[in-house]
Design an enzyme around this catalytic site. Structure first.
Site, PDB file in Angstrom:
ATOM      1  N   HIS A   1       0.740  -1.279  -0.074  1.00 19.05           N
ATOM      2  CA  HIS A   1       0.066  -0.064  -0.020  1.00 19.05           C
ATOM      3  C   HIS A   1       0.968   1.273  -0.020  1.00 19.05           C
ATOM      4  O   HIS A   1       1.669   1.405   0.914  1.00 19.05           O
ATOM      5  CB  HIS A   1      -0.894   0.073   1.162  1.00 19.05           C
ATOM      6  CG  HIS A   1      -2.174  -0.799   1.038  1.00 19.05           C
ATOM      7  ND1 HIS A   1      -3.307  -0.395   1.585  1.00 19.05           N
ATOM      8  CD2 HIS A   1      -2.256  -2.128   0.329  1.00 19.05           C
ATOM      9  CE1 HIS A   1      -4.153  -1.595   1.044  1.00 19.05           C
ATOM     10  NE2 HIS A   1      -3.577  -2.543   0.453  1.00 19.05           N
TER      11      HIS A   1
ATOM     12  N   TYR B   1      -9.732   5.707   6.355  1.00 22.53           N
ATOM     13  CA  TYR B   1      -9.907   6.287   7.557  1.00 22.53           C
ATOM     14  C   TYR B   1     -10.886   7.228   7.502  1.00 22.53           C
ATOM     15  O   TYR B   1     -10.873   8.489   6.849  1.00 22.53           O
ATOM     16  CB  TYR B   1      -8.636   6.809   8.065  1.00 22.53           C
ATOM     17  CG  TYR B   1      -7.627   5.703   8.623  1.00 22.53           C
ATOM     18  CD1 TYR B   1      -7.618   5.185   9.646  1.00 22.53           C
ATOM     19  CD2 TYR B   1      -6.835   5.153   7.668  1.00 22.53           C
ATOM     20  CE1 TYR B   1      -6.368   4.071  10.156  1.00 22.53           C
ATOM     21  CE2 TYR B   1      -5.861   4.275   7.881  1.00 22.53           C
ATOM     22  CZ  TYR B   1      -5.779   3.769   9.317  1.00 22.53           C
ATOM     23  OH  TYR B   1      -4.696   2.722   9.383  1.00 22.53           O
TER      24      TYR B   1
ATOM     25  N   PRO C   1      -5.777   1.502  18.131  1.00 21.21           N
ATOM     26  CA  PRO C   1      -5.392   1.025  16.705  1.00 21.21           C
ATOM     27  C   PRO C   1      -5.395   2.193  15.732  1.00 21.21           C
ATOM     28  O   PRO C   1      -5.063   1.465  14.444  1.00 21.21           O
ATOM     29  CB  PRO C   1      -6.356  -0.255  16.537  1.00 21.21           C
ATOM     30  CG  PRO C   1      -7.419   0.110  17.371  1.00 21.21           C
ATOM     31  CD  PRO C   1      -7.085   0.934  18.672  1.00 21.21           C
TER      32      PRO C   1
ATOM     33  N   LYS D   1      -0.116   0.780  14.694  1.00 23.71           N
ATOM     34  CA  LYS D   1       0.905   1.043  15.574  1.00 23.71           C
ATOM     35  C   LYS D   1       1.136  -0.052  16.588  1.00 23.71           C
ATOM     36  O   LYS D   1       2.473  -0.288  17.096  1.00 23.71           O
ATOM     37  CB  LYS D   1       1.358   2.371  16.140  1.00 23.71           C
ATOM     38  CG  LYS D   1       1.566   3.483  15.185  1.00 23.71           C
ATOM     39  CD  LYS D   1       2.974   3.454  14.626  1.00 23.71           C
ATOM     40  CE  LYS D   1       3.076   4.104  13.272  1.00 23.71           C
ATOM     41  NZ  LYS D   1       2.885   3.349  12.066  1.00 23.71           N
TER      42      LYS D   1
ATOM     43  N   TYR E   1       3.328   6.907   9.825  1.00 24.11           N
ATOM     44  CA  TYR E   1       2.410   5.880   9.668  1.00 24.11           C
ATOM     45  C   TYR E   1       3.196   4.926   8.793  1.00 24.11           C
ATOM     46  O   TYR E   1       2.989   3.566   9.186  1.00 24.11           O
ATOM     47  CB  TYR E   1       1.264   6.243   8.625  1.00 24.11           C
ATOM     48  CG  TYR E   1       0.483   5.198   8.205  1.00 24.11           C
ATOM     49  CD1 TYR E   1      -0.672   5.307   8.864  1.00 24.11           C
ATOM     50  CD2 TYR E   1       0.340   4.187   7.413  1.00 24.11           C
ATOM     51  CE1 TYR E   1      -1.996   4.325   9.079  1.00 24.11           C
ATOM     52  CE2 TYR E   1      -0.428   3.138   7.292  1.00 24.11           C
ATOM     53  CZ  TYR E   1      -1.686   3.178   8.203  1.00 24.11           C
ATOM     54  OH  TYR E   1      -2.413   2.370   7.871  1.00 24.11           O
TER      55      TYR E   1
HETATM   56  P1  RFL Z   1       0.058 -10.382  22.497  1.00 25.90           P
HETATM   57  O1  RFL Z   1      -0.265 -10.369  20.921  1.00 25.90           O
HETATM   58  O2  RFL Z   1      -0.882 -10.220  23.442  1.00 25.90           O
HETATM   59  O3  RFL Z   1       0.805 -11.639  23.086  1.00 25.90           O
HETATM   60  C1  RFL Z   1       1.174 -12.034  24.285  1.00 25.90           C
HETATM   61  C2  RFL Z   1       0.962 -13.442  24.420  1.00 25.90           C
HETATM   62  O4  RFL Z   1       1.137 -13.863  25.661  1.00 25.90           O
HETATM   63  C3  RFL Z   1       0.370 -14.690  26.237  1.00 25.90           C
HETATM   64  N1  RFL Z   1       0.109 -14.702  27.682  1.00 25.90           N
HETATM   65  C4  RFL Z   1       0.939 -15.300  28.590  1.00 25.90           C
HETATM   66  N2  RFL Z   1       1.718 -16.530  28.225  1.00 25.90           N
HETATM   67  C5  RFL Z   1       2.080 -17.278  29.342  1.00 25.90           C
HETATM   68  N3  RFL Z   1       1.846 -16.832  30.869  1.00 25.90           N
HETATM   69  C6  RFL Z   1       1.065 -15.830  31.025  1.00 25.90           C
HETATM   70  N4  RFL Z   1       0.775 -15.473  32.144  1.00 25.90           N
HETATM   71  C7  RFL Z   1       0.574 -15.059  29.826  1.00 25.90           C
HETATM   72  N5  RFL Z   1      -0.135 -13.886  29.590  1.00 25.90           N
HETATM   73  C8  RFL Z   1      -0.417 -13.884  28.395  1.00 25.90           C
HETATM   74  C9  RFL Z   1      -0.857 -14.563  25.474  1.00 25.90           C
HETATM   75  O5  RFL Z   1      -1.711 -15.612  25.362  1.00 25.90           O
HETATM   76  C10 RFL Z   1      -0.286 -13.737  24.196  1.00 25.90           C
HETATM   77  O6  RFL Z   1      -0.191 -14.945  23.171  1.00 25.90           O
HETATM   78  O7  RFL Z   1       1.437  -9.476  22.542  1.00 25.90           O
HETATM   79  P2  RFL Z   1       2.463  -9.123  21.548  1.00 25.90           P
HETATM   80  O8  RFL Z   1       3.329 -10.310  21.192  1.00 25.90           O
HETATM   81  O9  RFL Z   1       3.366  -7.743  22.325  1.00 25.90           O
HETATM   82  O10 RFL Z   1       2.061  -8.528  20.509  1.00 25.90           O
HETATM   83  C11 RFL Z   1       1.427  -7.390  20.100  1.00 25.90           C
HETATM   84  C12 RFL Z   1       0.078  -7.250  19.328  1.00 25.90           C
HETATM   85  O11 RFL Z   1      -0.620  -8.228  19.520  1.00 25.90           O
HETATM   86  C13 RFL Z   1      -0.752  -5.995  19.597  1.00 25.90           C
HETATM   87  O12 RFL Z   1       0.072  -4.654  19.591  1.00 25.90           O
HETATM   88  C14 RFL Z   1      -1.535  -5.670  18.214  1.00 25.90           C
HETATM   89  O13 RFL Z   1      -2.368  -6.907  17.821  1.00 25.90           O
HETATM   90  C15 RFL Z   1      -2.611  -4.642  19.076  1.00 25.90           C
HETATM   91  N6  RFL Z   1      -3.764  -4.815  18.205  1.00 25.90           N
HETATM   92  C16 RFL Z   1      -3.903  -4.139  16.849  1.00 25.90           C
HETATM   93  N7  RFL Z   1      -2.759  -3.568  16.431  1.00 25.90           N
HETATM   94  C17 RFL Z   1      -2.891  -2.813  15.393  1.00 25.90           C
HETATM   95  O14 RFL Z   1      -1.821  -2.274  14.855  1.00 25.90           O
HETATM   96  N8  RFL Z   1      -3.806  -2.959  14.447  1.00 25.90           N
HETATM   97  C18 RFL Z   1      -5.038  -3.494  14.917  1.00 25.90           C
HETATM   98  O15 RFL Z   1      -6.111  -3.752  14.105  1.00 25.90           O
HETATM   99  C19 RFL Z   1      -4.944  -4.190  16.005  1.00 25.90           C
HETATM  100  N9  RFL Z   1      -6.055  -4.645  16.819  1.00 25.90           N
HETATM  101  C20 RFL Z   1      -5.022  -5.160  18.719  1.00 25.90           C
HETATM  102  C21 RFL Z   1      -6.113  -5.588  17.890  1.00 25.90           C
HETATM  103  C22 RFL Z   1      -5.000  -5.807  20.075  1.00 25.90           C
HETATM  104  C23 RFL Z   1      -6.215  -6.291  20.462  1.00 25.90           C
HETATM  105  N10 RFL Z   1      -6.310  -7.101  21.998  1.00 25.90           N
HETATM  106  C24 RFL Z   1      -4.737  -6.969  22.804  1.00 25.90           C
HETATM  107  C25 RFL Z   1      -7.095  -6.966  22.852  1.00 25.90           C
HETATM  108  C26 RFL Z   1      -7.258  -5.849  18.407  1.00 25.90           C
HETATM  109  C27 RFL Z   1      -7.134  -6.424  19.774  1.00 25.90           C
HETATM  110  C28 RFL Z   1      -8.681  -7.231  20.281  1.00 25.90           C
HETATM  111  C1  PHB Z   2      -6.641  -3.843  10.306  1.00 25.20           C
HETATM  112  O1  PHB Z   2      -6.667  -4.128   9.147  1.00 25.20           O
HETATM  113  O2  PHB Z   2      -7.141  -4.623  11.315  1.00 25.20           O
HETATM  114  C2  PHB Z   2      -6.274  -2.573  10.970  1.00 25.20           C
HETATM  115  C3  PHB Z   2      -5.588  -1.794   9.797  1.00 25.20           C
HETATM  116  C4  PHB Z   2      -5.399  -0.431  10.182  1.00 25.20           C
HETATM  117  C5  PHB Z   2      -5.315   0.037  11.565  1.00 25.20           C
HETATM  118  C6  PHB Z   2      -6.209  -0.830  12.469  1.00 25.20           C
HETATM  119  C7  PHB Z   2      -6.664  -1.946  11.996  1.00 25.20           C
HETATM  120  O3  PHB Z   2      -5.128   1.336  11.729  1.00 25.20           O
END
Ligand code: RFL
Ligand code: PHB
Length: 389
Positions: free
Chosen positions: A72, A200, A292, A296, A384
């Site tokens: 993109h 967005y 989100p 980032k 971004y």
């Molecule tokens: P994660 O992905 O939360 O992974 C942490 C892992 O640790 C495990 N865990 C444990 N394991 C052992 N013992 C314990 N006591 C534990 N406690 C937890 C968990 O099961 C898990 O597998 O953290 P990590 O690796 O730092 O990665 C970060 C990303 O996942 C996160 O920043 C993003 O996904 C944030 N996020 C989003 N970011 C975006 O850029 N775009 C998005 O659209 C977006 N959507 C989201 C999201 C985060 C969400 N969360 C955390 C609720 C949507 C959701 C629902």
């Molecule tokens: C997504 O595709 O899940 C997504 C993309 C951009 C964002 C947040 C979520 O800023």
């Protein structure tokens, strides 16, 4: 059991760190509370910075990503019927790619299995001992038995709800938090994306985002109330509300279909300082959360992995502790800028319930300025696509 680095958490941070360390000949054990199937069923981030892609290549796990990701070069930003594009490649000399966190995580698990590196799933009651000594260890329960891993270092990659952060004594930790008065309702559907770039959209009814995973898999979000439950939103109600928040041009050609996933995430900004206590290092969501809106979350986690891996590598290969000593300060310097961008982009495009008419006018002026001003677009694009490590 003994290893060099115990990694708590088998999400993207823990797995990428593990893979990079494996490549450098450093032994790790990953402890994951959930099953692998559970981790791979979570639908989260979709946009990767070029720095994140480069790290995947460095870890030797970039082949499928390279083949299947979508490049993109820009994004569309709207407010009501007003819309404009921000071209990342022209303004910042870089692009981003669409490749779901689920796919990235799957690639990392496959590579870890191929390398026969140890991952323990479904483990419970992880506790950290002696993080502030030279002999740290991690205990956990599996099938009713308690086990202990002795190690040199512990990487706390266990997300926001993990145990690593709260192991650091409260008096040594400073937490900064901002909660937003709304959430995002997300829907995944097997339909073609409405546009070839992300959209967005701010509107009087609240924010909406049109994103995607591939040519027949779309990801859409709408700002919703914190009291809403996913069951409160039928698919029809979701599509109708999304259409009201995006320009007619897109609403008219939106292809709708049954949702295959629907969830609500609250929005939060959070940073815990410092990211190190003795031989325990926090990494990713364990130390910081962003709303989100700027894509980032995952990318900031990967930035931490970059600094932490370099620190461990320097320690094991050269006996030099400078990298691990500087880890927290270096990671936080980048994290705070991602926090600022995510907060600013959230403020720019969401409807805040307490906003006055004046606040709304300020928001519209901000969007108009971004639409007209090439310097402002350059700043947006640079943030971004990801600030340099
Ligand atoms: P994660 O992905 O939360 O992974 C942490 C892992 O640790 C495990 N865990 C444990 N394991 C052992 N013992 C314990 N006591 C534990 N406690 C937890 C968990 O099961 C898990 O597998 O953290 P990590 O690796 O730092 O990665 C970060 C990303 O996942 C996160 O920043 C993003 O996904 C944030 N996020 C989003 N970011 C975006 O850029 N775009 C998005 O659209 C977006 N959507 C989201 C999201 C985060 C969400 N969360 C955390 C609720 C949507 C959701 C629902
Ligand atoms: C997504 O595709 O899940 C997504 C993309 C951009 C964002 C947040 C979520 O800023």
């Amino acid at each position: 059991m003994r290893t060099q680095v115990t990694i708590i958490g088998g999400g993207p941070s823990g797995l990428l760190l593990g893979q990079l360390l494996h490549g450098a000949g450093i032994d790790t054990v990953v402890l994951e509370r959930q099953s692998k199937a559970h981790v791979l069923s979570r639908i989260r981030a979709g946009i990767l910075e070029t720095g994140t892609v480069a790290l995947m290549h460095k870890a030797g796990v970039g082949q499928r990503l390279e083949k299947e990701c979508f490049r993109h070069d820009g994004t569309v930003i709207c407010h009501g019927e007003m819309q404009f594009g921000v071209n990342f490649s022209e303004r910042a000399g870089k692009h981003v790619v669409v490749y779901g966190q689920t796919e990235l995580t799957r690639d990392l698990y496959e590579a870890r299995e191929l390398a026969s590196a140890k991952t323990l799933f479904n483990i419970e009651n992880v506790t950290i001992q002696g993080a502030d000594t030279d002999t740290p260890s991690v205990s956990y329960e599996q099938e009713g038995l308690t086990h202990t891993i002795k190690c040199d270092f512990i990487a706390g990659c266990d997300g926001f709800h993990g145990v690593s952060r709260t192991t650091i004594p409260a008096q040594l930790r400073r937490e900064y938090e901002k909660l937003y008065p709304f959430g995002w309702l997300g829907v995944l559907s097997e339909t073609p994306p409405v546009h070839d770039e992300l959209i967005y959209a701010g509107s009087d009814r609240g924010f909406a985002l049109c994103s995607m995973r591939n040519a027949n898999l779309s990801r859409y979000y709408i700002q919703c109330s914190l009291t809403d439950q996913p069951e409160d939103w039928s698919d029809t109600a979701f599509w109708e509300e999304l259409k009201r928040r995006i320009p007619n041009e897109y609403a008219d050609r939106l292809v709708t279909g049954a949702s295959i996933e629907k969830s609500i995430a609250p929005l939060r900004s959070f940073v815990s300082e410092p990211m190190r206590w003795g031989r325990l290092f926090l990494c990713g969501d364990a130390a910081h959360i962003v709303p989100p809106t700027g894509a980032k979350g995952l990318n900031s986690a990967m930035g931490d992995v970059h600094y932490l891996f370099n620190g461990f590598q320097q320690f094991y290969q050269e006996g030099d502790t400078r990298g691990i000593d500087e880890y927290s300060a270096k990671a936080l310097a980048r994290v705070w800028k991602a926090e600022r961008f995510s907060w600013a982009t959230t403020k720019l495009l969401h409807r805040f319930p307490d906003d006055s008419d004046f606040d709304r006018k300020m928001q519209q002026a901000d969007v108009a300025f971004l639409a007209e001003n090439s310097a402002a677009q350059t700043v947006f694009a640079q943030n971004y696509v990801g600030l340099p490590y």
